[in-house]
Design a protein around this motif. Structure first.
Motif, mmCIF file in Angstrom:
data_model
loop_
_atom_site.group_PDB
_atom_site.id
_atom_site.type_symbol
_atom_site.label_atom_id
_atom_site.label_comp_id
_atom_site.label_asym_id
_atom_site.label_seq_id
_atom_site.Cartn_x
_atom_site.Cartn_y
_atom_site.Cartn_z
ATOM 1 N N GLU A 150 45.033 40.564 46.706
ATOM 2 C CA GLU A 150 45.873 39.568 46.056
ATOM 3 C C GLU A 150 46.419 38.595 47.086
ATOM 4 O O GLU A 150 46.630 38.950 48.252
ATOM 5 N N ARG B 171 41.046 36.451 38.893
ATOM 6 C CA ARG B 171 41.985 36.251 37.793
ATOM 7 C C ARG B 171 43.388 36.025 38.342
ATOM 8 O O ARG B 171 43.676 36.357 39.497
ATOM 9 N N LEU C 101 47.121 46.931 33.490
ATOM 10 C CA LEU C 101 48.301 46.467 34.191
ATOM 11 C C LEU C 101 49.172 47.657 34.570
ATOM 12 O O LEU C 101 49.535 48.469 33.720
ATOM 13 N N THR D 57 44.135 37.446 42.082
ATOM 14 C CA THR D 57 43.208 38.416 42.669
ATOM 15 C C THR D 57 41.943 37.683 43.080
ATOM 16 O O THR D 57 41.432 36.841 42.338
ATOM 17 N N ASP E 292 51.145 41.041 37.847
ATOM 18 C CA ASP E 292 51.978 42.117 38.355
ATOM 19 C C ASP E 292 51.811 42.303 39.850
ATOM 20 O O ASP E 292 52.090 43.355 40.375
ATOM 21 N N ALA E 293 51.318 41.292 40.574
ATOM 22 C CA ALA E 293 51.180 41.364 42.031
ATOM 23 C C ALA E 293 52.502 40.988 42.671
ATOM 24 O O ALA E 293 53.397 40.481 42.011
ATOM 25 N N TRP F 246 50.485 34.638 41.788
ATOM 26 C CA TRP F 246 49.615 35.559 42.524
ATOM 27 C C TRP F 246 48.274 35.656 41.815
ATOM 28 O O TRP F 246 48.208 35.689 40.582
ATOM 29 N N MET G 5 46.396 42.145 29.258
ATOM 30 C CA MET G 5 47.356 41.236 29.857
ATOM 31 C C MET G 5 48.043 40.387 28.786
ATOM 32 O O MET G 5 49.263 40.211 28.789
ATOM 33 N N ARG H 274 47.046 37.290 38.546
ATOM 34 C CA ARG H 274 47.545 38.661 38.543
ATOM 35 C C ARG H 274 49.042 38.656 38.248
ATOM 36 O O ARG H 274 49.847 38.285 39.100
ATOM 37 N N ASP I 26 41.190 49.273 34.547
ATOM 38 C CA ASP I 26 41.333 47.825 34.655
ATOM 39 C C ASP I 26 42.393 47.354 33.675
ATOM 40 O O ASP I 26 42.105 46.780 32.622
#
Length: 282
Positions: free
Chosen positions: A204, A275, A52, A256, A279-280, A254, A99, A277, A50
């Motif tokens: 996402e 949350r 990045l 999740t 890095d989506a 983006w 994060m 995101r 969990d």
């Protein structure tokens, strides 16, 4: 001001704005969702971290979206020119800490001391995954830094055993499991060579609008209007804290969300915000 942009909210905080999807984004392998009936003998099993997703391109650490990560110089010192695919991880249940650390424009040395780079693949290696396991293990041993770790891989014999492993992982605070097909080359597409195994489904979507709240939530956000990478739009109205409703994710961000299957029209059932995101999409 309600619904003010998240980028504006980040000004003065020392945090990088949430990543946009760049044309320079690295080509990475993406996972499908595990389903019963998959021939498990063909796969290796590992923990789903969990953190990045991060890509070492031989010169710099980058997000899945293509942005450069401002890691301290010592963190990547003497890393090889060979690309590495992995996860920046602060430990189970500590996604927010990871994060926050990774998004700092000026790296916090003490915070980065708690981050590990969990290497799980070598995108440029020509071999199949079983061969790449040995190769990334050798590479990590050669790097010989405590914060760079090779993700352990093991076999699982049956669906029942896989579900028992998943239950134990979740009880121990883990997010889930990953299955990686042993005879697969590294293909930078979403496919069944890589499967995520979780107690729930998640995905996402990009925020395209806000719905004003009513009743207790009057004067702040009531729901997000989101759009999936496939173009499906729906409302996401649960799972938010009061603070997130006061300062909701900006349009273009983006997020999740968690859900339990799809209804007949394809809309996720019981969709709930998890949350933002950074890095989506994935």
């Amino acid at each position: 001001m309600l619904l003010r942009g998240l980028a504006a909210a980040l000004l003065g905080t020392g945090l990088a704005p949430l990543a946009a999807w760049s044309a320079d984004a690295p080509a990475l392998m993406l996972a499908n969702v595990y389903r019963p009936g998959v021939r498990l003998a063909d796969y290796w099993l590992s923990e789903k971290y969990d953190g990045l997703r991060a890509f070492w391109d031989g010169e710099r650490l980058r997000t899945r979206g293509g942005e450069t990560i401002a890691a301290p110089d010592w963190f990547t010192a003497q890393w090889p020119a060979e690309p590495m695919d992995g996860e920046l991880w602060a430990g189970r249940g500590r996604f927010e800490e990871a994060m926050s650390t990774v998004r700092q424009l000026t790296p916090d040395d003490a915070a980065w001391r708690r981050i590990r780079f969990m290497v799980f693949d070598l995108p440029a290696h020509p071999g199949v995954f079983t061969e790449r396991i040995e190769a990334y293990g050798r590479l990590v041993r050669r790097i010989d830094q405590a914060w760079v770790q090779a993700v352990p891989q093991e076999r699982v014999g049956s669906h029942a055993e896989l579900m028992a492993r998943l239950d134990r992982m979740v009880r121990d605070g883990g997010e889930g499991l990953m299955l990686h097909r042993g005879d697969a080359p590294y293909r930078a597409v979403r496919n069944d060579d890589l499967l995520k195994v979780k107690t729930h489904e998640d995905a996402e979507a990009r925020v395209v609008g806000h719905v004003p709240g009513k009743g207790r939530h009057a004067g702040r956000m009531g729901a997000l209007v989101v759009q999936t990478p496939q173009g499906l739009r729906f409302k996401l109205g649960t799972g938010f804290t009061d603070a997130e409703r006061d300062q909701p994710p900006a349009v273009g961000t983006w997020v999740t969300y968690r859900f339990r299957g799809l209804n007949e029209s394809g809309v996720p059932r019981f969709a709930s915000f998890v949350r933002v995101r950074p890095d989506a999409p994935r």
